[in-house]
Design a protein around this motif. Structure first.
Motif, PDB file in Angstrom:
ATOM      1  N   PRO A 239      -8.097  -7.210   6.155  1.00 30.59           N
ATOM      2  CA  PRO A 239      -7.713  -6.366   5.022  1.00 30.59           C
ATOM      3  C   PRO A 239      -8.620  -5.138   4.914  1.00 30.59           C
ATOM      4  CG  PRO A 239      -9.000  -8.234   4.263  1.00 30.59           C
ATOM      5  CD  PRO A 239      -8.798  -8.426   5.737  1.00 30.59           C
TER       6      PRO A 239
ATOM      7  N   LEU B 294       0.053 -10.785   6.969  1.00 35.45           N
ATOM      8  CA  LEU B 294       0.237 -10.454   5.557  1.00 35.45           C
ATOM      9  C   LEU B 294      -0.160 -11.596   4.619  1.00 35.45           C
ATOM     10  CD1 LEU B 294       3.561  -8.443   5.736  1.00 35.45           C
ATOM     11  CD2 LEU B 294       1.229  -7.571   5.503  1.00 35.45           C
TER      12      LEU B 294
ATOM     13  N   SER C  48       1.582  -5.691   0.315  1.00 29.48           N
ATOM     14  CA  SER C  48       2.047  -5.022   1.522  1.00 29.48           C
ATOM     15  C   SER C  48       3.285  -5.753   2.043  1.00 29.48           C
ATOM     16  CB  SER C  48       0.942  -5.035   2.569  1.00 29.48           C
ATOM     17  OG  SER C  48       1.366  -4.338   3.704  1.00 29.48           O
ATOM     18  N   THR C  49       4.213  -4.985   2.590  1.00 29.11           N
ATOM     19  CA  THR C  49       5.486  -5.559   3.032  1.00 29.11           C
ATOM     20  C   THR C  49       5.679  -5.467   4.542  1.00 29.11           C
ATOM     21  OG1 THR C  49       6.573  -3.436   2.697  1.00 29.11           O
ATOM     22  CG2 THR C  49       6.600  -5.004   0.853  1.00 29.11           C
TER      23      THR C  49
ATOM     24  N   GLY D  98      -2.971 -12.814   4.531  1.00 27.30           N
ATOM     25  CA  GLY D  98      -4.341 -12.512   4.119  1.00 27.30           C
ATOM     26  C   GLY D  98      -5.383 -13.035   5.085  1.00 27.30           C
TER      27      GLY D  98
ATOM     28  N   THR E 254      -7.692  -2.233  -1.268  1.00 30.99           N
ATOM     29  CA  THR E 254      -6.268  -1.874  -1.131  1.00 30.99           C
ATOM     30  C   THR E 254      -5.488  -3.137  -0.794  1.00 30.99           C
ATOM     31  OG1 THR E 254      -6.300  -1.510   1.264  1.00 30.99           O
ATOM     32  CG2 THR E 254      -6.953   0.350  -0.117  1.00 30.99           C
ATOM     33  N   ASP E 255      -4.180  -3.007  -0.732  1.00 33.69           N
ATOM     34  CA  ASP E 255      -3.378  -4.131  -0.256  1.00 33.69           C
ATOM     35  C   ASP E 255      -2.933  -3.871   1.187  1.00 33.69           C
ATOM     36  OD1 ASP E 255      -1.554  -2.128  -0.786  1.00 33.69           O
ATOM     37  OD2 ASP E 255      -0.092  -3.440  -1.751  1.00 33.69           O
ATOM     38  N   TRP E 256      -3.697  -3.055   1.893  1.00 31.08           N
ATOM     39  CA  TRP E 256      -3.397  -2.706   3.273  1.00 31.08           C
ATOM     40  C   TRP E 256      -4.124  -3.644   4.231  1.00 31.08           C
ATOM     41  CZ3 TRP E 256      -4.313   3.309   3.477  1.00 31.08           C
ATOM     42  CH2 TRP E 256      -3.416   3.947   2.629  1.00 31.08           C
ATOM     43  N   PHE E 257      -3.591  -3.688   5.437  1.00 30.15           N
ATOM     44  CA  PHE E 257      -4.221  -4.437   6.523  1.00 30.15           C
ATOM     45  C   PHE E 257      -4.351  -3.519   7.727  1.00 30.15           C
ATOM     46  CE2 PHE E 257      -2.677  -7.860   3.965  1.00 30.15           C
ATOM     47  CZ  PHE E 257      -3.626  -8.865   4.146  1.00 30.15           C
TER      48      PHE E 257
ATOM     49  N   ASN F 179     -10.630  -3.213   2.299  1.00 31.47           N
ATOM     50  CA  ASN F 179     -11.161  -3.508   0.955  1.00 31.47           C
ATOM     51  C   ASN F 179     -10.668  -2.500  -0.083  1.00 31.47           C
ATOM     52  OD1 ASN F 179     -12.586  -5.707   1.904  1.00 31.47           O
ATOM     53  ND2 ASN F 179     -14.438  -4.508   2.305  1.00 31.47           N
TER      54      ASN F 179
END
Length: 181
Positions: free
Chosen positions: A61, A39, A1-2, A41, A65-68, A63
């Protein structure tokens, strides 16, 4: 994620692909730094200023995914219960102090009044006065009604006074017999 926004109550941020890290650098470094922390984590919370408002955000996070997910809240909203709790504790503390004072005064009076009464009576006995005023007699009567150490003291004072009266009468009787005889 950016750091890009994919869901937000401000729909323009989603349409314009708002990026908390890039779009807040310089102008609002605390917000940018907070998003970098998110980001990295894990879960937790961050504090930052956005649009001149201090905010707290819980994050974690999603679960698989790379989303928050970030749940922001204004400081005033977050602290309402803390402030209410502080006020409640202050009120309870004041009530407790007031009740403690009332209890202390009550206990002091419960002890001081009998002690002062005994002191007055004992001073009269020590000076040789074996008759008491009505108030002093009432003090002794009230003491004798108690079922504690003060009650025992009242009984002992009465016995002492009666014994001294008997001694004085015996001396007076003996003196009268000697002078008559």
């Amino acid at each position: 994620s950016t750091g890009n926004t994919i869901a937000h109550k401000t729909k323009d941020w989603v349409r314009k692909d708002y990026n908390y890290i890039d779009d807040t650098k310089g102008e609002n470094q605390t917000c940018s730094d907070a998003m970098v922390t998110v980001l990295q984590g894990g879960t937790g919370y961050v504090e930052y200023v956005m649009e001149n408002i201090l905010k707290f955000s819980g994050y974690g996070p999603v679960n698989g995914t790379d989303w928050f997910v970030i749940a922001p809240m204004r400081q005033e909203e977050a602290m309402v219960e803390v402030v209410e709790t502080r006020i409640s504790l202050s009120v309870f503390t004041l009530i407790f102090i007031l009740l403690s004072f009332i209890v202390a005064v009550f206990i002091a009076n419960t002890v001081a009044k009998p002690v002062n009464g005994v002191n007055t009576v004992m001073k009269k006995i020590a000076s040789g006065i074996l008759y008491f005023t009505e108030d002093e007699t009432d003090v002794i009567v009230q003491l004798r009604k108690r079922n504690d150490e003060f009650g025992q003291m009242g009984n002992q004072i009465t016995e002492l006074k009666n014994a001294l009266v008997d001694i004085v009468r015996s001396v007076q009787t003996a003196a009268a017999e000697v002078s008559a005889g």
